[in-house]
Write a protein that holds these residues in place. Sequence first.
Motif, short mmCIF file in Angstrom:
data_model
loop_
_atom_site.label_atom_id
_atom_site.label_comp_id
_atom_site.label_asym_id
_atom_site.label_seq_id
_atom_site.Cartn_x
_atom_site.Cartn_y
_atom_site.Cartn_z
N TYR A 1 0.89 -1.19 0.12
CA TYR A 1 0.23 0.13 0.44
C TYR A 1 0.72 1.54 -0.27
CZ TYR A 1 -4.38 -2.52 0.72
OH TYR A 1 -5.50 -3.36 0.66
N GLY A 2 1.97 0.79 -0.16
CA GLY A 2 2.81 2.10 -0.31
C GLY A 2 3.52 2.84 -1.78
N LEU A 3 3.31 1.56 -2.15
CA LEU A 3 3.40 1.90 -3.50
C LEU A 3 2.70 3.62 -4.27
CD1 LEU A 3 3.50 -1.57 -5.26
CD2 LEU A 3 5.54 0.25 -4.87
N PRO A 4 1.90 3.22 -4.75
CA PRO A 4 1.26 4.60 -5.18
C PRO A 4 1.98 6.16 -4.69
CG PRO A 4 -0.22 3.41 -4.88
CD PRO A 4 0.65 2.92 -3.49
N GLY A 5 2.26 5.88 -2.70
CA GLY A 5 2.90 7.07 -2.88
C GLY A 5 4.38 7.13 -2.83
N LEU A 6 4.98 6.07 -3.15
CA LEU A 6 6.13 6.09 -3.12
C LEU A 6 6.95 6.70 -4.62
CD1 LEU A 6 9.11 5.01 -1.90
CD2 LEU A 6 8.56 3.21 -3.67
N LEU A 7 5.78 6.21 -5.82
CA LEU A 7 5.45 6.14 -7.15
C LEU A 7 5.35 7.54 -7.34
CD1 LEU A 7 4.06 3.48 -8.19
CD2 LEU A 7 6.91 3.72 -8.27
N ALA A 8 4.64 8.34 -5.94
CA ALA A 8 4.08 9.75 -6.94
C ALA A 8 5.11 11.40 -6.15
CB ALA A 8 2.50 9.90 -6.02
N GLY A 9 5.90 10.49 -5.05
CA GLY A 9 6.47 10.70 -4.30
C GLY A 9 8.34 11.33 -5.66
N ALA A 10 8.30 9.86 -5.88
CA ALA A 10 9.39 10.23 -7.35
C ALA A 10 9.10 11.14 -7.94
CB ALA A 10 10.11 8.31 -7.77
N GLY A 11 8.15 10.95 -8.59
CA GLY A 11 7.50 11.62 -9.95
C GLY A 11 7.90 13.95 -8.93
N MET A 12 7.19 13.83 -8.13
CA MET A 12 7.61 14.64 -7.85
C MET A 12 9.21 15.66 -7.46
SD MET A 12 4.39 15.53 -5.61
CE MET A 12 3.61 14.00 -4.61
N SER A 13 9.26 14.15 -7.05
CA SER A 13 11.10 14.54 -7.15
C SER A 13 11.97 14.37 -8.45
CB SER A 13 12.29 13.65 -5.29
OG SER A 13 11.40 13.77 -4.70
N GLY A 14 11.84 14.52 -9.07
CA GLY A 14 11.64 14.81 -10.80
C GLY A 14 12.91 13.60 -11.06
N ARG A 15 12.39 12.68 -10.92
CA ARG A 15 12.96 11.10 -11.51
C ARG A 15 12.54 10.94 -12.57
NH1 ARG A 15 14.48 5.25 -9.35
NH2 ARG A 15 14.26 4.68 -11.55
N LYS A 16 13.07 10.24 -13.51
CA LYS A 16 12.70 9.89 -15.19
C LYS A 16 13.28 8.64 -15.21
CE LYS A 16 12.39 14.78 -16.28
NZ LYS A 16 10.82 15.06 -15.30
N ALA A 17 13.90 8.47 -15.14
CA ALA A 17 14.71 6.99 -15.30
C ALA A 17 12.85 5.91 -15.25
CB ALA A 17 15.81 6.76 -14.45
N PRO A 18 13.37 4.74 -15.84
CA PRO A 18 12.06 3.96 -16.20
C PRO A 18 12.00 2.76 -14.76
CG PRO A 18 13.52 4.19 -18.16
CD PRO A 18 13.72 5.19 -17.94
N LEU A 19 11.06 2.57 -13.94
CA LEU A 19 11.45 2.12 -13.53
C LEU A 19 10.93 0.50 -13.01
CD1 LEU A 19 12.00 1.67 -9.79
CD2 LEU A 19 9.88 3.28 -9.50
N PRO A 20 12.13 -0.65 -13.27
CA PRO A 20 10.91 -2.08 -13.10
C PRO A 20 10.08 -2.27 -12.14
CG PRO A 20 13.79 -2.30 -13.35
CD PRO A 20 13.39 -0.90 -13.38
N ILE A 21 8.97 -2.47 -11.90
CA ILE A 21 8.68 -3.67 -10.72
C ILE A 21 7.95 -4.73 -11.03
CG2 ILE A 21 6.32 -3.33 -9.47
CD1 ILE A 21 6.61 0.01 -10.35
N ILE A 22 8.85 -5.96 -10.32
CA ILE A 22 9.13 -6.76 -9.73
C ILE A 22 7.54 -7.36 -9.10
CG2 ILE A 22 10.10 -9.38 -10.37
CD1 ILE A 22 11.71 -6.02 -11.08
#
Lengths: 321, 321
Positions: B69-90
């Motif tokens: 349940y922390g995934l959506p927030g972690l991803l949103a936060g990474a976006g706000m931090s300006g992450r551009k690199a693709p992120l593999p999710i296994i």
Amino acid sequence: MDILFLGTSAGAPTRQRNVTGLAVLAEQGSDWYLVDCGEATQHQLQRTPLSVHGLQAIFITHIHGDHCYGLPGLLAGAGMSGRKAPLPIIAPAGIAGWLKATQELTELFLPFELEFIAVENMQGWTDGKLHVQATKLSHRVPSFAYSFTEARTESVLDIAKLRAEAIPQGPLWGRLKNGEDVAHEGQTLRSSDYLTYPHTARRIVVGGDNDTPSLLHEVCATAQVLVHEATYTTDIAEKVGARVQHSSAADVATFAADIGLPNLVLTHFSPRYQYDSAQSPSIADIRTEAQAHYHGQLFLAEDFARFRLHKNGELSRVEVL
Amino acid sequence: MDILFLGTSAGAPTRQRNVTGLAVLAEQGSDWYLVDCGEATQHQLQRTPLSVHGLQAIFITHIHGDHCYGLPGLLAGAGMSGRKAPLPIIAPAGIAGWLKATQELTELFLPFELEFIAVENMQGWTDGKLHVQATKLSHRVPSFAYSFTEARTESVLDIAKLRAEAIPQGPLWGRLKNGEDVAHEGQTLRSSDYLTYPHTARRIVVGGDNDTPSLLHEVCATAQVLVHEATYTTDIAEKVGARVQHSSAADVATFAADIGLPNLVLTHFSPRYQYDSAQSPSIADIRTEAQAHYHGQLFLAEDFARFRLHKNGELSRVEVL
């Protein structure tokens, strides 16, 4: 009526502020109402006296994650704590779809019923203690304010009227005070004719994300308190641009001054504003900007800050965690 | 190779422990890998030196909320931090569906690509530094362990061989050390013929929820470390019943003893176990039960505990937050 802030940061948490969540507490007992439920709201609740068993309803202002990503965990936790009572969730329709998908795809089985009410169609909600009304705001996605108005205000007997009509003091007065209509000397004395309400019903308005505070003009006319986002100061709001559709401290303060609002509480600060006023930009800058436009009672929210709206309409910070 | 615990509580957070999350850190630099992402993992990360920019991949063991349940927030936060690199999710396929629903219904727009790999079909994953392999476990929903094996181990020149073949010391040795094949007196000297690997590739196995530790027999045979759930002590496991499909401390410890595992780290403790060993039941009870069956090196995880797997196969706790 109390309000207790569970999160006061916009978009992402900081080390001092969680994302949005606010508890509205009824006058007495353990009943409370949650407005917005950002990620880790259940964690924040563990640091307050509030229990999921006292939670009467959840109100979500809009679908953005910093206002709702804590819902699945909060509901799962309530289930594990043995909650059985149905839980009303008043929210944009998309939230019902998202929670349904979440329950199915993560096999979340709850031992209580979720009662969804789409805010888009809501005419008003009450549990007999509070009346809640929604007002549409202006944001990138549909966003709403919720106003909490107390349903009952404390009545007192109109002694002057009783004496003027020579109604004898005694058990009869007590029955009228208790709301009973009473037969007396061939007449029916209606309780409601002999009761007065020394204070008006209190109202707290809690806004969602919104770039047009004046949309709250009507609902705030009879409110003592407005809780509203002030995501930026004007300088940074101009740099970020209008497309984000947030309010600046000046926007909200100007509106509050225009309508003569007695108490304004600002929240939902961009994480760039430092907690420490020696840093720049800081939350203190937001206060300074608001004070330049608004001369009523101004508070800036902090996580776990608790405020009490007294019967006389005054708002004060209380330290009762 | 380091592991850093972000959450060590089962089902719901406590005031001392968040729900599940574990960072695996590469030998050097800022690269790291996340195994499970319970609610408020992004909050926990704010208290570590780890950045979303160094995150190489996310591995989810199973679909239960306390692991994702922390995934959506972690991803949103990474976006706000300006992450551009693709992120593999296994992850189990259901996670991809849930995140897709979440992105659509909460209008979560990410400035980087999510590369979903369904663990059910994964043959192995590598980024050139680590090889990751999945092993199916036994739980109420499909659950997996991930084993992290270092891809390169440090090579040294086989000096004895070079001297025996009278290959002259100098720049030529340096080129062989760097992996270059070198022409020398009419022959080609192959780098790989002159390199040796003084330590074997390290392997850390991280289990998801699982009631049958022996399913990890094969993958643990060449592992130095197993991180495994020990949700209950045997007495409480028997009261709760087998339907929850968790392991007791005795279950895991017996397995680790049977295979001669050198290092065992227990985690995912039921919130009923108190942090304070003076209370009952306490985490200390889990340790006592495990120690009765396992005599290798045993650790009980705590939030923010960091462990280092050294090249010689030893595991030690490091205090480098």
